[in-house]
Design a protein around this motif. Structure first.
Motif, PDB file in Angstrom:
ATOM      1  N   LEU A  50       0.837  -1.197   0.000  1.00 53.81           N
ATOM      2  CA  LEU A  50       0.000   0.000   0.000  1.00 53.81           C
ATOM      3  C   LEU A  50       0.876   1.254   0.000  1.00 53.81           C
ATOM      4  O   LEU A  50       0.626   2.201  -0.758  1.00 53.81           O
ATOM      5  CB  LEU A  50      -0.909  -0.006   1.231  1.00 53.81           C
ATOM      6  N   THR A  89      -1.295   7.878   4.270  1.00 54.60           N
ATOM      7  CA  THR A  89      -0.285   6.826   4.161  1.00 54.60           C
ATOM      8  C   THR A  89       0.665   6.890   5.360  1.00 54.60           C
ATOM      9  O   THR A  89       1.044   5.854   5.908  1.00 54.60           O
ATOM     10  CB  THR A  89       0.486   6.947   2.834  1.00 54.60           C
ATOM     11  N   VAL A  92      -1.000   5.212   8.221  1.00 57.29           N
ATOM     12  CA  VAL A  92      -0.939   3.752   8.111  1.00 57.29           C
ATOM     13  C   VAL A  92       0.415   3.249   8.608  1.00 57.29           C
ATOM     14  O   VAL A  92       0.486   2.315   9.402  1.00 57.29           O
ATOM     15  CB  VAL A  92      -1.197   3.275   6.658  1.00 57.29           C
ATOM     16  N   PRO A  99      -5.980   0.095   7.543  1.00 57.13           N
ATOM     17  CA  PRO A  99      -6.724   0.137   6.281  1.00 57.13           C
ATOM     18  C   PRO A  99      -7.595  -1.089   6.062  1.00 57.13           C
ATOM     19  O   PRO A  99      -7.295  -2.183   6.537  1.00 57.13           O
ATOM     20  CB  PRO A  99      -5.619   0.204   5.228  1.00 57.13           C
ATOM     21  N   ASN A 100      -8.706  -0.878   5.368  1.00 53.24           N
ATOM     22  CA  ASN A 100      -9.532  -1.963   4.856  1.00 53.24           C
ATOM     23  C   ASN A 100     -10.023  -1.546   3.478  1.00 53.24           C
ATOM     24  O   ASN A 100      -9.675  -0.471   3.002  1.00 53.24           O
ATOM     25  CB  ASN A 100     -10.678  -2.321   5.820  1.00 53.24           C
ATOM     26  N   ASP A 104      -9.053   3.146   3.222  1.00 52.62           N
ATOM     27  CA  ASP A 104      -7.596   3.095   3.120  1.00 52.62           C
ATOM     28  C   ASP A 104      -7.137   4.484   2.651  1.00 52.62           C
ATOM     29  O   ASP A 104      -7.965   5.360   2.425  1.00 52.62           O
ATOM     30  CB  ASP A 104      -7.136   1.964   2.194  1.00 52.62           C
TER      31      ASP A 104
END
Length: 162
Positions: A50, A89, A92, A99-100, A104
């Protein structure tokens, strides 16, 4: 087709792959390599993927101005979205955002619960669209990227693993 016509966020990679461009982006110091040092523990492969995808996408939105010899994002709306994508990001990587599929960095930055342009899958390779998304996604005459996010994704993932 509808999303392609909007052309909201145009990437500028041309015939090169993200991997080929990444060398240039790192050398030119626009690739956010600092993301790797933000976590105090190892990241799983989903998070790593990701982060790489977000970093590549952000860089792909840049253009190079030959006069000033600087990289920039042309449209203010695109710059704003890229900044949000980078912020989410970072969250995360720091473990502040888990995230899902519908939440996300991409969905949050784009302001949509689903964003076309990527395949959401689970494990394995060479599964194919029909096995992953069901026959209704392969036999409809519409672009796969324009199909809405499946509501029963968990059931589909479970059926793939069976």
């Amino acid at each position: 087709m509808e999303n392609a016509l909007k052309k909201e966020y145009i990437h500028r990679v041309g015939a090169k792959t993200f991997g080929e461009w990444r060398v240039t982006w790192i050398k030119e110091k626009i690739y956010p390599i600092f993301l790797k040092g933000l976590s105090n523990k190892p990241s799983n492969s989903s998070i790593t993927t990701l982060v790489s995808s977000a970093s590549d996408f952000i860089c792909s939105l840049h253009s190079f101005d030959k006069e000033s010899e600087k990289w920039f994002i042309k449209k203010p709306k695109t710059k704003e979205m890229a900044d949000k994508l980078l912020e989410y990001t970072i969250e995360v990587v720091q473990g502040k955002l888990v995230p899902n599929v519908e939440k996300d960095p991409f969905t949050l930055a784009l302001g949509k619960a689903y964003h076309p342009g990527r395949v959401v899958g689970s494990g394995g390779t060479l599964l194919g669209w029909e096995k992953v998304m069901g026959s209704e996604y392969t036999k409809s005459g519409i672009s796969r990227s324009s199909v809405n996010s499946p509501d029963d994704l968990d059931a589909k993932v479970a059926s793939i693993k069976d």
